[in-house]
Design an enzyme around this catalytic site. Structure first.
Site, PDB file in Angstrom:
ATOM      1  N   GLN A 121      33.923 -33.678  -8.540  1.00  0.00           N
ATOM      2  CA  GLN A 121      34.098 -33.651  -9.999  1.00  0.00           C
ATOM      3  C   GLN A 121      32.851 -34.187 -10.688  1.00  0.00           C
ATOM      4  O   GLN A 121      32.407 -33.635 -11.699  1.00  0.00           O
ATOM      5  CB  GLN A 121      35.340 -34.448 -10.389  1.00  0.00           C
ATOM      6  CG  GLN A 121      36.622 -33.772  -9.873  1.00  0.00           C
ATOM      7  CD  GLN A 121      37.884 -34.530 -10.197  1.00  0.00           C
ATOM      8  OE1 GLN A 121      37.839 -35.667 -10.672  1.00  0.00           O
ATOM      9  NE2 GLN A 121      39.027 -33.915  -9.933  1.00  0.00           N
TER      10      GLN A 121
ATOM     11  N   ARG B 162      51.279 -35.179  -5.168  1.00  0.00           N
ATOM     12  CA  ARG B 162      51.064 -35.202  -3.711  1.00  0.00           C
ATOM     13  C   ARG B 162      51.927 -36.280  -3.033  1.00  0.00           C
ATOM     14  O   ARG B 162      52.277 -36.136  -1.862  1.00  0.00           O
ATOM     15  CB  ARG B 162      49.581 -35.370  -3.390  1.00  0.00           C
ATOM     16  CG  ARG B 162      48.745 -34.208  -3.940  1.00  0.00           C
ATOM     17  CD  ARG B 162      47.441 -33.999  -3.236  1.00  0.00           C
ATOM     18  NE  ARG B 162      46.549 -33.195  -4.046  1.00  0.00           N
ATOM     19  CZ  ARG B 162      46.566 -31.861  -4.133  1.00  0.00           C
ATOM     20  NH1 ARG B 162      47.437 -31.152  -3.427  1.00  0.00           N
ATOM     21  NH2 ARG B 162      45.712 -31.218  -4.914  1.00  0.00           N
TER      22      ARG B 162
ATOM     23  N   GLY C  10      42.499 -34.427 -13.690  1.00  0.00           N
ATOM     24  CA  GLY C  10      41.150 -35.005 -13.619  1.00  0.00           C
ATOM     25  C   GLY C  10      40.085 -33.923 -13.581  1.00  0.00           C
ATOM     26  O   GLY C  10      39.016 -34.064 -14.189  1.00  0.00           O
TER      27      GLY C  10
ATOM     28  N   LYS D 260      43.583 -24.751  -6.114  1.00  0.00           N
ATOM     29  CA  LYS D 260      43.530 -25.367  -7.451  1.00  0.00           C
ATOM     30  C   LYS D 260      42.081 -25.564  -7.900  1.00  0.00           C
ATOM     31  O   LYS D 260      41.736 -25.240  -9.041  1.00  0.00           O
ATOM     32  CB  LYS D 260      44.282 -26.705  -7.379  1.00  0.00           C
ATOM     33  CG  LYS D 260      44.490 -27.375  -8.715  1.00  0.00           C
ATOM     34  CD  LYS D 260      45.733 -28.252  -8.701  1.00  0.00           C
ATOM     35  CE  LYS D 260      45.515 -29.624  -8.116  1.00  0.00           C
ATOM     36  NZ  LYS D 260      44.693 -30.483  -8.957  1.00  0.00           N
TER      37      LYS D 260
ATOM     38  N   ASP E  43      42.482 -35.232  -0.553  1.00  0.00           N
ATOM     39  CA  ASP E  43      43.790 -34.970  -1.163  1.00  0.00           C
ATOM     40  C   ASP E  43      44.907 -34.899  -0.117  1.00  0.00           C
ATOM     41  O   ASP E  43      46.086 -34.866  -0.471  1.00  0.00           O
ATOM     42  CB  ASP E  43      43.755 -33.651  -1.957  1.00  0.00           C
ATOM     43  CG  ASP E  43      42.867 -33.769  -3.188  1.00  0.00           C
ATOM     44  OD1 ASP E  43      42.624 -34.901  -3.648  1.00  0.00           O
ATOM     45  OD2 ASP E  43      42.398 -32.723  -3.687  1.00  0.00           O
TER      46      ASP E  43
HETATM   47  C1  S3P Z   1      38.442 -31.895  -7.010  1.00  0.00           C
HETATM   48  C2  S3P Z   1      37.739 -32.904  -6.430  1.00  0.00           C
HETATM   49  C3  S3P Z   1      38.371 -34.094  -5.811  1.00  0.00           C
HETATM   50  C4  S3P Z   1      39.846 -33.860  -5.552  1.00  0.00           C
HETATM   51  C5  S3P Z   1      40.543 -33.234  -6.712  1.00  0.00           C
HETATM   52  C6  S3P Z   1      39.908 -31.883  -7.047  1.00  0.00           C
HETATM   53  C7  S3P Z   1      37.698 -30.769  -7.608  1.00  0.00           C
HETATM   54  O1  S3P Z   1      38.231 -35.181  -6.670  1.00  0.00           O
HETATM   55  O2  S3P Z   1      40.472 -35.078  -5.217  1.00  0.00           O
HETATM   56  O3  S3P Z   1      41.910 -33.035  -6.424  1.00  0.00           O
HETATM   57  O4  S3P Z   1      38.304 -29.712  -7.869  1.00  0.00           O
HETATM   58  O5  S3P Z   1      36.488 -30.924  -7.817  1.00  0.00           O
HETATM   59  P1  S3P Z   1      36.894 -36.102  -6.654  1.00  0.00           P
HETATM   60  O6  S3P Z   1      35.768 -35.229  -6.979  1.00  0.00           O
HETATM   61  O7  S3P Z   1      37.100 -37.144  -7.706  1.00  0.00           O
HETATM   62  O8  S3P Z   1      36.863 -36.674  -5.271  1.00  0.00           O
END
Ligand code: S3P
Length: 415
Positions: A155, A375, A82, A13, A302
Site C-alpha cells: 500500500q 479475516r 485500507g 481484492k 493476510d
Molecule cells: C494490500 C496490501 C497489504 C494487505 C492488504 C492489501 C494491497 O497491506 O494486507 O490486505 O492491496 O496493496 P500492506 O501493504 O499494508 O501490507
C-alpha cells in the site's frame, strides 16, 4: 462431515481495487470481468464515482469510463478499506485533487503517516487527525523523490508510485522486503514507464493518459486459503480450487501449507495478462508445525489468521515472528487470534510481533470476538469444522468485506 467440491473465486481484492483505479486513469472505456464482490472494492468504486468517474455494470462485467477526475463534493468514504484509502491518497494527490477521506472506526484507527510522510516529501499539503483519518489533501505541485520505505507494504509502495505518475521527474520507492507487486506489474502491462530493480521501483511522470483495457481478474488466493485450510484440516476431504492467482508475492500461504505437510497438487498453471494462475487440488494429510519469520511475512500477511488455525492442528511448535504489521490491520490480529484461540482451548503464547502455538490440541466451541474483521470471522468459521461444539461469531456479516458469499459456499462444501 467432509469437505468436497470444486470452487472458482471472485477476483483478487488487490487486483480488483487497482483495476478500477487504473481504468479510472485511462482514457475511454475499460471492461473488468470477475471483479471482487467484496464491500471493500465497492468502496473504491464509490470513491472514484464521487471523483467524477463513470462506472456501470454490463451483466457481470464492470465498465469504467476514465480520463478526468474532479474534486468530490462530499468526503470520500473509504469504509473499512485500507487499500482504498492509501492508494487513492497517492493517486488523487498525483492528479491534483482536493478531497477529504473518511472511514469506519477500524479504518479511522489505522496509521496513515506511512503514506502522508512520503507524499508530504513530494510536496503534498494535507491535514490529518494525528496521522489518522479524517485526512484532507489539497491540490499541490508534486515532485519525484527517492523514498526508502521502513515497512514492506504494497500500500505504501503503490501510493508513492501512483503519486509519482503525476509528479515531476522520477519517483522511486525501495522496500525492505518485496511486498505484492500488482501495481508494478499492471502499470508495466499498461505501458507506463516503470522500472523494477530488485527491491526498488522507479516511475516517471506520465505525460499522456493510460489507454483503456480489458481485464479478467484472477481468483483471490487470500479467499481460497480459507477453503484450502478446510480441506487440509478435515479428514478424508479434497477440493479443487480453480483459476487462483499464483503471483509469487502472494503464494506464501500455499508454500506454508505444503511445508506443513498439507496435501496439495497444482493441476494446471498458466499465464494470463502478466499474472500466473493455477488450478489446485487440496486434500487432508497429517500436518506438522512451521516457523515463519520476517522475510516470509509479506507473502502471507493476510493469511496469518488462517495459518494460526492450521497450526493448532499441526504436530509440534509453530513460531510466527516478525509480523508486527498484523497489529495494524483491520484489527489487532495478533490479539484477536490469541484471545479467540485461547478461548477455544489452543496452546498459544502471544508475542509482540507474532505468536507461538503448540499442537495439536482439541479445540472446543466458543463465543468468538471478530473485532469486525472479515479475516478473523472467516478463520474462526473454519476452526469450527474441527472443534467440539459451535463457534458463535459476534459479527459474521463482516466476512462481506472481502467475500459476501463465504458462508453459503462453505455450507455447500460440507458433505
Ligand atoms: C494490500 C496490501 C497489504 C494487505 C492488504 C492489501 C494491497 O497491506 O494486507 O490486505 O492491496 O496493496 P500492506 O501493504 O499494508 O501490507
Amino acid at each position: 462431515m467432509v469437505i468436497k467440491g470444486e470452487l472458482t473465486f471472485p477476483g483478487d481484492k488487490s487486483i480488483s481495487h487497482r483495476s478500477l483505479m487504473f481504468a479510472a486513469l485511462a482514457n475511454g472505456e475499460s471492461r473488468l470481468s470477475n471483479s471482487s464482490t467484496g464491500v471493500d472494492v465497492q468502496s473504491t468504486r464509490k470513491c472514484l464515482e464521487a471523483c467524477g468517474i463513470k462506472i456501470w455494470n454490463d451483466g457481470n462485467d464492470v465498465i469504467v469510463k476514465g480520463g478526468t477526475f474532479s474534486n468530490p463534493s462530499e468526503p470520500l468514504d473509504c469504509g473499512n478499506s485500507g487499500t482504498t484509502t492509501r492508494l487513492l491518497l497517492g493517486l488523487l494527490a498525483g492528479q491534483g485533487i482536493n478531497a477529504t477521506f473518511i472511514g469506519d472506526d477500524s479504518l479511522s484507527s489505522r496509521p496513515m503517516n506511512r503514506i502522508l510522510d512520503p507524499l508530504s516529501k513530494m510536496g503534498l499539503i494535507s491535514e490529518s487527525n494525528n496521522g489518522k483519518l479524517p485526512i484532507t489533501i489539497h491540490k499541490s505541485e508534486l515532485s519525484g523523490i527517492k523514498y526508502e520505505s521502513p515497512v514492506a507494504s504494497a500500500q505504501v509502495k503503490s501510493a508513492v508510485l501512483l503519486a509519482g505518475l503525476g509528479a515531476s521527474g522520477k519517483t522511486s520507492v525501495t522496500e525492505p522486503t518485496l511486498s505484492r507487486d500488482h501495481t508494478e506489474k499492471m502499470l508495466t502491462g499498461l505501458g507506463v514507464n516503470i522500472i523494477v530493480d530488485g527491491l526498488s521501483t522507479t516511475i516517471l511522470k506520465s505525460s499522456s493518459p493510460l489507454s483503456s483495457f480489458k481485464l479478467s481478474v484472477p481468483g483471490d488466493p487470500s479467499t481460497a486459503a480459507f477453503f484450502a485450510t478446510a480441506a487440509a484440516l478435515v479428514p478424508k476431504s479434497e477440493i479443487k480450487l480453480n483459476h487462483v492467482l499464483a503471483n509469487p508475492t502472494r503464494t506464501g500461504f500455499f508454500s506454508a501449507l505444503e511445508k506443513m505437510g498439507g496435501g496439495m497438487a497444482c493441476i494446471n498453471q498458466w499465464e494470463e495478462t502478466g499474472e500466473l494462475i493455477c488450478d489446485l487440488k487440496i486434500f487432508h494429510q497429517p500436518l506438522q508445525s512451521i516457523n515463519i519469520d520476517e522475510k516470509d511475512v509479506p507473502g502471507l500477511i493476510d493469511e496469518l489468521p488462517i495459518i494460526a488455525i492450521l497450526a493448532t492442528q499441526a504436530k509440534g511448535k509453530t513460531e510466527i515472528r516478525g509480523a508486527k504489521e498484523l497489529r495494524v490491520k483491520e484489527c489487532d490480529r495478533i490479539h484477536a487470534i490469541c484471545k479467540n484461540l485461547k478461548k477455544m482451548g489452543a496452546d498459544i503464547e502471544e508475542l509482540d510481533d507474532g505468536f507461538i502455538i503448540n499442537g495439536p490440541t482439541n479445540l472446543n466451541g466458543a463465543e468468538i470476538e471478530t473485532f469486525h474483521d472479515h479475516r478473523i470471522a472467516m478463520a474462526f468459521s473454519i476452526a469450527e469444522l474441527v472443534a467440539d461444539g459451535d463457534v458463535e461469531l459476534d459479527n459474521p456479516e463482516c466476512a462481506s468485506i472481502s467475500y459476501p458469499e463465504f458462508y453459503d459456499v462453505l455450507e455447500r462444501l460440507k458433505q
